[in-house]
Design an enzyme around this catalytic site. Structure first.
Site, PDB file in Angstrom:
ATOM      1  N   TYR A 119       0.791  -1.172   0.058  1.00 36.62           N
ATOM      2  CA  TYR A 119      -0.361  -0.408  -0.130  1.00 36.62           C
ATOM      3  C   TYR A 119       0.410   1.172   0.117  1.00 36.62           C
ATOM      4  O   TYR A 119       0.856   2.249  -0.450  1.00 36.62           O
ATOM      5  CB  TYR A 119      -1.157   0.069   1.507  1.00 36.62           C
ATOM      6  CG  TYR A 119      -2.006   1.268   0.894  1.00 36.62           C
ATOM      7  CD1 TYR A 119      -2.907   0.719  -0.197  1.00 36.62           C
ATOM      8  CD2 TYR A 119      -2.898   1.983   1.415  1.00 36.62           C
ATOM      9  CE1 TYR A 119      -4.373   0.986  -0.129  1.00 36.62           C
ATOM     10  CE2 TYR A 119      -3.780   2.395   2.062  1.00 36.62           C
ATOM     11  CZ  TYR A 119      -4.483   2.135   0.647  1.00 36.62           C
ATOM     12  OH  TYR A 119      -5.649   3.324   0.284  1.00 36.62           O
ATOM     13  N   LYS A 133      -3.160   7.827   3.298  1.00 36.56           N
ATOM     14  CA  LYS A 133      -4.929   7.969   3.813  1.00 36.56           C
ATOM     15  C   LYS A 133      -4.430   8.418   5.404  1.00 36.56           C
ATOM     16  O   LYS A 133      -5.644   9.161   6.182  1.00 36.56           O
ATOM     17  CB  LYS A 133      -4.734   6.933   3.410  1.00 36.56           C
ATOM     18  CG  LYS A 133      -5.189   5.450   2.440  1.00 36.56           C
ATOM     19  CD  LYS A 133      -6.716   6.832   1.959  1.00 36.56           C
ATOM     20  CE  LYS A 133      -7.168   6.178   0.476  1.00 36.56           C
ATOM     21  NZ  LYS A 133      -8.467   6.960   0.279  1.00 36.56           N
TER      22      LYS A 133
HETATM   23  P1  NAD Z   1     -12.470   3.681  -8.606  1.00 36.16           P
HETATM   24  O1  NAD Z   1     -11.284   3.107  -9.679  1.00 36.16           O
HETATM   25  O2  NAD Z   1     -13.161   3.276  -8.932  1.00 36.16           O
HETATM   26  O3  NAD Z   1     -12.302   4.948  -7.695  1.00 36.16           O
HETATM   27  C1  NAD Z   1     -11.035   6.321  -7.774  1.00 36.16           C
HETATM   28  C2  NAD Z   1     -11.780   7.478  -8.569  1.00 36.16           C
HETATM   29  O4  NAD Z   1     -10.685   8.503  -8.420  1.00 36.16           O
HETATM   30  C3  NAD Z   1     -11.680   7.679 -10.496  1.00 36.16           C
HETATM   31  O5  NAD Z   1     -13.236   7.397 -10.368  1.00 36.16           O
HETATM   32  C4  NAD Z   1     -10.890   8.189 -11.142  1.00 36.16           C
HETATM   33  O6  NAD Z   1     -11.340   8.546 -11.620  1.00 36.16           O
HETATM   34  C5  NAD Z   1     -10.934   9.210  -9.988  1.00 36.16           C
HETATM   35  N1  NAD Z   1      -9.987  10.212  -9.854  1.00 36.16           N
HETATM   36  C6  NAD Z   1      -7.855   9.280  -9.852  1.00 36.16           C
HETATM   37  N2  NAD Z   1      -7.338  10.520  -9.963  1.00 36.16           N
HETATM   38  C7  NAD Z   1      -8.168  11.353 -10.240  1.00 36.16           C
HETATM   39  C8  NAD Z   1      -7.888  13.138 -10.402  1.00 36.16           C
HETATM   40  N3  NAD Z   1      -6.865  13.471 -10.267  1.00 36.16           N
HETATM   41  N4  NAD Z   1      -9.162  14.151 -10.589  1.00 36.16           N
HETATM   42  C9  NAD Z   1      -9.984  13.705 -10.350  1.00 36.16           C
HETATM   43  N5  NAD Z   1     -10.773  12.101 -10.027  1.00 36.16           N
HETATM   44  C10 NAD Z   1      -9.837  11.033  -9.743  1.00 36.16           C
HETATM   45  O7  NAD Z   1     -11.779   3.066  -7.301  1.00 36.16           O
HETATM   46  P2  NAD Z   1     -12.254   2.983  -5.853  1.00 36.16           P
HETATM   47  O8  NAD Z   1     -11.854   1.824  -4.803  1.00 36.16           O
HETATM   48  O9  NAD Z   1     -13.827   3.293  -5.722  1.00 36.16           O
HETATM   49  O10 NAD Z   1     -12.022   4.276  -5.007  1.00 36.16           O
HETATM   50  C11 NAD Z   1     -12.597   6.001  -4.556  1.00 36.16           C
HETATM   51  C12 NAD Z   1     -12.313   5.869  -3.123  1.00 36.16           C
HETATM   52  O11 NAD Z   1     -11.958   4.700  -2.148  1.00 36.16           O
HETATM   53  C13 NAD Z   1     -10.293   6.086  -3.126  1.00 36.16           C
HETATM   54  O12 NAD Z   1      -9.642   7.456  -2.174  1.00 36.16           O
HETATM   55  C14 NAD Z   1      -9.387   4.769  -2.902  1.00 36.16           C
HETATM   56  O13 NAD Z   1      -8.624   5.105  -2.159  1.00 36.16           O
HETATM   57  C15 NAD Z   1     -10.487   4.139  -1.774  1.00 36.16           C
HETATM   58  N6  NAD Z   1     -10.723   3.021  -1.245  1.00 36.16           N
HETATM   59  C16 NAD Z   1     -10.881   2.168  -2.115  1.00 36.16           C
HETATM   60  C17 NAD Z   1     -10.656   0.830  -1.261  1.00 36.16           C
HETATM   61  C18 NAD Z   1     -10.623  -0.316  -1.979  1.00 36.16           C
HETATM   62  O14 NAD Z   1     -10.908  -1.563  -1.546  1.00 36.16           O
HETATM   63  N7  NAD Z   1     -11.332  -0.467  -3.245  1.00 36.16           N
HETATM   64  C19 NAD Z   1     -10.807   0.739   0.450  1.00 36.16           C
HETATM   65  C20 NAD Z   1     -10.694   1.853   1.074  1.00 36.16           C
HETATM   66  C21 NAD Z   1     -10.158   2.809   0.480  1.00 36.16           C
END
Ligand code: NAD
Length: 264
Positions: free
Chosen positions: A156, A163
Protein backbone atom coordinates in the site's frame (compact mmCIF):
# COMPACT_ATOMS: atom_id res chain seq x y z
CA UNK A 1 -37.62 4.81 -0.26
CA UNK A 2 -37.30 6.19 3.27
CA UNK A 3 -37.15 9.82 2.15
CA UNK A 4 -34.18 10.42 4.47
CA UNK A 5 -32.52 12.47 1.71
CA UNK A 6 -35.66 14.08 0.28
CA UNK A 7 -34.96 17.68 -0.76
CA UNK A 8 -31.19 17.23 -0.36
CA UNK A 9 -28.69 17.83 -3.15
CA UNK A 10 -25.07 16.95 -3.39
CA UNK A 11 -22.00 16.35 -5.49
CA UNK A 12 -20.43 12.92 -5.95
CA UNK A 13 -16.76 12.99 -6.99
CA UNK A 14 -15.08 9.72 -7.96
CA UNK A 15 -17.39 7.54 -10.02
CA UNK A 16 -15.35 5.71 -12.67
CA UNK A 17 -17.73 2.80 -13.31
CA UNK A 18 -20.42 0.71 -11.66
CA UNK A 19 -17.86 -0.91 -9.33
CA UNK A 20 -16.78 2.43 -7.85
CA UNK A 21 -17.40 3.01 -4.16
CA UNK A 22 -18.73 6.46 -5.10
CA UNK A 23 -21.33 4.73 -7.26
CA UNK A 24 -22.43 2.47 -4.38
CA UNK A 25 -22.96 5.55 -2.22
CA UNK A 26 -24.66 7.51 -5.03
CA UNK A 27 -27.16 4.73 -5.67
CA UNK A 28 -28.13 4.49 -2.01
CA UNK A 29 -28.44 8.27 -1.63
CA UNK A 30 -30.67 8.34 -4.72
CA UNK A 31 -32.83 5.50 -3.37
CA UNK A 32 -33.46 7.66 -0.33
CA UNK A 33 -34.47 10.73 -2.33
CA UNK A 34 -31.26 12.70 -2.94
CA UNK A 35 -30.65 14.76 -6.06
CA UNK A 36 -27.15 14.15 -7.41
CA UNK A 37 -24.47 15.85 -9.48
CA UNK A 38 -21.39 13.95 -10.65
CA UNK A 39 -17.87 14.68 -11.78
CA UNK A 40 -15.90 12.43 -14.11
CA UNK A 41 -12.18 12.38 -14.80
CA UNK A 42 -11.75 13.02 -18.50
CA UNK A 43 -13.55 12.04 -21.69
CA UNK A 44 -12.72 8.36 -21.42
CA UNK A 45 -14.83 8.08 -18.27
CA UNK A 46 -17.66 10.31 -19.51
CA UNK A 47 -19.20 7.47 -21.52
CA UNK A 48 -19.23 5.27 -18.42
CA UNK A 49 -20.48 7.84 -15.92
CA UNK A 50 -23.20 9.41 -18.10
CA UNK A 51 -25.49 6.34 -18.27
CA UNK A 52 -24.97 5.68 -14.56
CA UNK A 53 -25.93 9.27 -13.71
CA UNK A 54 -28.97 9.01 -15.97
CA UNK A 55 -30.05 5.83 -14.21
CA UNK A 56 -30.38 7.85 -10.99
CA UNK A 57 -32.18 10.70 -12.74
CA UNK A 58 -29.18 13.03 -13.10
CA UNK A 59 -27.91 14.85 -16.16
CA UNK A 60 -25.68 17.13 -14.07
CA UNK A 61 -22.17 15.96 -15.00
CA UNK A 62 -18.93 17.91 -15.01
CA UNK A 63 -15.38 16.99 -16.00
CA UNK A 64 -12.87 17.30 -13.17
CA UNK A 65 -9.20 16.52 -12.85
CA UNK A 66 -8.18 17.41 -9.30
CA UNK A 67 -4.58 17.98 -10.45
CA UNK A 68 -5.90 20.97 -12.38
CA UNK A 69 -7.17 23.68 -10.02
CA UNK A 70 -8.97 25.45 -12.89
CA UNK A 71 -11.10 22.35 -13.44
CA UNK A 72 -11.85 22.10 -9.69
CA UNK A 73 -12.89 25.76 -9.62
CA UNK A 74 -15.05 25.28 -12.72
CA UNK A 75 -16.90 22.41 -11.03
CA UNK A 76 -17.77 24.42 -7.93
CA UNK A 77 -18.67 27.53 -9.97
CA UNK A 78 -21.05 25.42 -12.05
CA UNK A 79 -22.64 23.88 -8.94
CA UNK A 80 -23.09 27.39 -7.50
CA UNK A 81 -24.65 28.72 -10.72
CA UNK A 82 -26.97 25.77 -11.16
CA UNK A 83 -28.00 24.93 -7.60
CA UNK A 84 -26.83 27.81 -5.41
CA UNK A 85 -26.54 25.59 -2.34
CA UNK A 86 -25.84 21.93 -1.59
CA UNK A 87 -26.34 19.61 1.37
CA UNK A 88 -23.59 17.01 0.95
CA UNK A 89 -20.32 16.28 -0.83
CA UNK A 90 -18.83 12.81 -1.35
CA UNK A 91 -15.12 12.60 -2.24
CA UNK A 92 -13.97 9.15 -3.41
CA UNK A 93 -10.83 10.07 -5.29
CA UNK A 94 -7.47 8.36 -5.07
CA UNK A 95 -4.46 7.71 -7.24
CA UNK A 96 -0.87 6.54 -7.03
CA UNK A 97 1.43 5.13 -9.70
CA UNK A 98 0.78 1.38 -9.63
CA UNK A 99 4.48 0.74 -10.16
CA UNK A 100 4.96 2.11 -6.64
CA UNK A 101 2.04 0.20 -5.13
CA UNK A 102 4.25 -2.85 -4.90
CA UNK A 103 7.57 -3.67 -3.32
CA UNK A 104 9.15 -1.51 -0.63
CA UNK A 105 7.84 1.86 0.51
CA UNK A 106 11.45 2.89 0.98
CA UNK A 107 11.95 2.76 -2.80
CA UNK A 108 9.09 5.17 -3.61
CA UNK A 109 9.89 8.33 -5.55
CA UNK A 110 9.49 11.98 -4.60
CA UNK A 111 7.47 12.67 -7.78
CA UNK A 112 4.90 9.99 -7.01
CA UNK A 113 4.77 10.96 -3.33
CA UNK A 114 3.78 14.53 -4.24
CA UNK A 115 1.31 13.45 -6.92
CA UNK A 116 -0.33 10.86 -4.66
CA UNK A 117 -0.70 13.38 -1.84
CA UNK A 118 -2.22 16.05 -4.07
CA UNK A 119 -4.74 13.75 -5.72
CA UNK A 120 -5.60 11.48 -2.80
CA UNK A 121 -5.40 13.90 0.12
CA UNK A 122 -5.19 17.60 -0.66
CA UNK A 123 -7.99 17.39 -3.26
CA UNK A 124 -10.41 16.72 -0.41
CA UNK A 125 -9.57 19.88 1.55
CA UNK A 126 -9.44 21.92 -1.64
CA UNK A 127 -12.97 20.93 -2.62
CA UNK A 128 -14.26 20.87 0.98
CA UNK A 129 -13.55 24.59 1.27
CA UNK A 130 -15.50 25.27 -1.92
CA UNK A 131 -18.32 22.92 -0.88
CA UNK A 132 -18.64 24.56 2.55
CA UNK A 133 -19.20 27.93 0.86
CA UNK A 134 -22.33 26.40 -0.71
CA UNK A 135 -23.68 25.00 2.58
CA UNK A 136 -25.24 28.00 4.37
CA UNK A 137 -27.67 25.71 6.19
CA UNK A 138 -25.08 23.15 7.25
CA UNK A 139 -24.25 19.91 5.51
CA UNK A 140 -22.16 16.77 5.40
CA UNK A 141 -18.95 15.76 3.67
CA UNK A 142 -17.59 12.24 3.37
CA UNK A 143 -14.30 10.94 2.04
CA UNK A 144 -12.96 7.40 1.60
CA UNK A 145 -9.97 6.02 3.44
CA UNK A 146 -8.29 2.67 4.22
CA UNK A 147 -6.74 1.09 7.30
CA UNK A 148 -3.38 1.17 5.46
CA UNK A 149 -3.17 4.76 6.78
CA UNK A 150 -2.84 3.40 10.32
CA UNK A 151 -0.97 0.16 9.76
CA UNK A 152 1.65 -1.06 7.34
CA UNK A 153 -0.19 -3.10 4.71
CA UNK A 154 1.64 -5.03 1.98
CA UNK A 155 2.26 -2.88 -1.11
CA UNK A 156 0.00 0.00 0.00
CA UNK A 157 3.11 2.15 0.51
CA UNK A 158 2.64 5.87 -0.24
CA UNK A 159 -1.15 5.48 -0.39
CA UNK A 160 -0.94 4.65 3.31
CA UNK A 161 0.73 7.98 3.98
CA UNK A 162 -1.88 9.77 1.86
CA UNK A 163 -4.69 8.08 3.82
CA UNK A 164 -3.07 9.00 7.16
CA UNK A 165 -2.93 12.64 6.02
CA UNK A 166 -6.47 12.43 4.63
CA UNK A 167 -7.77 11.15 7.98
CA UNK A 168 -6.00 13.99 9.72
CA UNK A 169 -7.60 16.40 7.23
CA UNK A 170 -11.00 15.02 8.23
CA UNK A 171 -10.35 16.00 11.86
CA UNK A 172 -9.04 19.47 10.99
CA UNK A 173 -11.87 20.17 8.53
CA UNK A 174 -14.41 18.98 11.11
CA UNK A 175 -13.09 21.70 13.43
CA UNK A 176 -12.92 24.32 10.65
CA UNK A 177 -16.54 23.82 9.61
CA UNK A 178 -18.19 22.60 12.81
CA UNK A 179 -19.52 26.05 13.76
CA UNK A 180 -21.32 26.12 10.38
CA UNK A 181 -23.02 22.81 11.28
CA UNK A 182 -21.07 21.13 8.50
CA UNK A 183 -19.94 17.63 9.44
CA UNK A 184 -16.85 15.99 7.96
CA UNK A 185 -16.29 12.24 8.22
CA UNK A 186 -14.51 9.38 6.46
CA UNK A 187 -15.52 5.83 5.67
CA UNK A 188 -12.64 3.39 6.05
CA UNK A 189 -13.57 0.69 3.56
CA UNK A 190 -12.32 -2.87 3.58
CA UNK A 191 -10.67 -4.02 0.34
CA UNK A 192 -13.17 -4.11 -2.53
CA UNK A 193 -12.66 -4.86 -6.23
CA UNK A 194 -12.57 -1.54 -8.05
CA UNK A 195 -10.24 0.01 -10.62
CA UNK A 196 -8.23 1.72 -7.88
CA UNK A 197 -8.29 -1.38 -5.65
CA UNK A 198 -6.96 -3.58 -8.44
CA UNK A 199 -3.96 -1.28 -8.86
CA UNK A 200 -2.46 -2.36 -5.54
CA UNK A 201 0.10 -5.16 -5.76
CA UNK A 202 -1.26 -8.59 -4.77
CA UNK A 203 -4.76 -7.09 -4.41
CA UNK A 204 -6.27 -10.58 -4.53
CA UNK A 205 -4.28 -11.56 -1.45
CA UNK A 206 -5.68 -8.55 0.42
CA UNK A 207 -9.27 -9.43 -0.55
CA UNK A 208 -8.78 -13.09 0.42
CA UNK A 209 -7.07 -12.25 3.74
CA UNK A 210 -9.88 -9.87 4.72
CA UNK A 211 -12.54 -12.43 3.87
CA UNK A 212 -10.83 -15.21 5.78
CA UNK A 213 -9.83 -13.36 8.95
CA UNK A 214 -12.33 -10.53 9.51
CA UNK A 215 -14.86 -11.14 12.30
CA UNK A 216 -17.71 -11.21 9.78
CA UNK A 217 -15.74 -13.56 7.55
CA UNK A 218 -16.59 -11.75 4.35
CA UNK A 219 -15.59 -8.85 2.17
CA UNK A 220 -17.58 -5.62 1.95
CA UNK A 221 -20.12 -4.76 -0.74
CA UNK A 222 -21.10 -1.54 -2.46
CA UNK A 223 -24.39 -1.81 -0.55
CA UNK A 224 -22.47 -1.93 2.78
CA UNK A 225 -20.62 1.23 1.76
CA UNK A 226 -23.80 2.86 0.42
CA UNK A 227 -25.48 2.36 3.79
CA UNK A 228 -22.59 4.00 5.61
CA UNK A 229 -22.59 6.84 3.08
CA UNK A 230 -26.30 7.38 3.69
CA UNK A 231 -25.77 7.42 7.45
CA UNK A 232 -22.96 9.97 7.24
CA UNK A 233 -24.67 12.22 4.65
CA UNK A 234 -28.08 12.22 6.38
CA UNK A 235 -29.39 13.53 9.67
CA UNK A 236 -29.07 10.01 11.11
CA UNK A 237 -25.50 11.00 12.00
CA UNK A 238 -26.38 14.56 13.07
CA UNK A 239 -24.07 14.43 16.11
CA UNK A 240 -21.11 12.82 14.35
CA UNK A 241 -18.12 14.68 12.94
CA UNK A 242 -14.39 14.13 12.53
CA UNK A 243 -14.89 10.35 12.64
CA UNK A 244 -13.25 7.53 10.74
CA UNK A 245 -16.07 5.03 10.34
CA UNK A 246 -14.89 1.49 9.51
CA UNK A 247 -16.89 -0.58 7.04
CA UNK A 248 -14.51 -3.54 6.82
CA UNK A 249 -16.34 -6.54 8.29
CA UNK A 250 -14.57 -5.69 11.57
CA UNK A 251 -11.08 -6.46 10.27
CA UNK A 252 -9.54 -3.42 12.00
CA UNK A 253 -10.36 -4.69 15.50
CA UNK A 254 -8.36 -7.90 15.35
CA UNK A 255 -4.73 -8.18 16.39
CA UNK A 256 -4.32 -11.72 15.08
CA UNK A 257 -6.57 -14.33 13.45
CA UNK A 258 -8.40 -16.85 15.64
CA UNK A 259 -6.50 -20.18 15.85
CA UNK A 260 -9.28 -22.06 14.03
CA UNK A 261 -9.08 -19.57 11.12
CA UNK A 262 -5.44 -20.50 10.60
CA UNK A 263 -6.24 -24.20 10.54
CA UNK A 264 -9.08 -23.77 7.98
P1 NAD B 1 -12.31 3.78 -8.44
O1 NAD B 1 -11.17 3.54 -9.35
O2 NAD B 1 -13.65 3.34 -8.87
O3 NAD B 1 -12.40 5.31 -8.02
C1 NAD B 1 -11.28 6.15 -7.93
C2 NAD B 1 -11.69 7.46 -8.54
O4 NAD B 1 -10.65 8.43 -8.40
C3 NAD B 1 -12.00 7.33 -10.03
O5 NAD B 1 -13.28 7.78 -10.29
C4 NAD B 1 -10.96 8.22 -10.68
O6 NAD B 1 -11.45 8.85 -11.85
C5 NAD B 1 -10.71 9.23 -9.56
N1 NAD B 1 -9.48 9.97 -9.76
C6 NAD B 1 -8.20 9.51 -9.77
N2 NAD B 1 -7.35 10.51 -10.08
C7 NAD B 1 -8.12 11.63 -10.28
C8 NAD B 1 -7.84 12.96 -10.65
N3 NAD B 1 -6.60 13.39 -10.89
N4 NAD B 1 -8.88 13.84 -10.75
C9 NAD B 1 -10.15 13.42 -10.53
N5 NAD B 1 -10.49 12.16 -10.20
C10 NAD B 1 -9.47 11.28 -10.07
O7 NAD B 1 -11.88 3.05 -7.08
P2 NAD B 1 -12.52 3.11 -5.60
O8 NAD B 1 -11.93 1.93 -4.92
O9 NAD B 1 -13.98 3.27 -5.66
O10 NAD B 1 -11.82 4.39 -4.98
C11 NAD B 1 -12.54 5.44 -4.35
C12 NAD B 1 -11.86 5.81 -3.05
O11 NAD B 1 -12.00 4.74 -2.13
C13 NAD B 1 -10.36 6.08 -3.18
O12 NAD B 1 -10.03 7.17 -2.34
C14 NAD B 1 -9.75 4.79 -2.63
O13 NAD B 1 -8.45 4.99 -2.12
C15 NAD B 1 -10.75 4.50 -1.53
N6 NAD B 1 -10.71 3.14 -0.99
C16 NAD B 1 -10.76 2.07 -1.82
C17 NAD B 1 -10.69 0.78 -1.29
C18 NAD B 1 -10.72 -0.43 -2.18
O14 NAD B 1 -10.37 -1.52 -1.71
N7 NAD B 1 -11.14 -0.31 -3.42
C19 NAD B 1 -10.61 0.60 0.10
C20 NAD B 1 -10.58 1.72 0.93
C21 NAD B 1 -10.61 3.00 0.37
Amino acid sequence: MSGLMNGKRGLIMGVANDHSIAWGIAKTLHQHGAELAFTYQGDALHKRVKPLAESVGSSFLMPCDVEDIASVDAVWETVKEKWGTIDFFVHAVGFSDKNELKGRFADNTRENFVRTMVISCFSFAESAKRAAALMPNGGAMVTLTYNGGDRAMPNYNVMGLAKAALESSVRYLAVDFGHQNIRVNAISAGPIRTLAGAGIGDARYMFAFQQKYSPLGRGVSLEDLGGAGLYLCSNLSAGVTGEIHFVDSGYNVIAMPQPEALKA
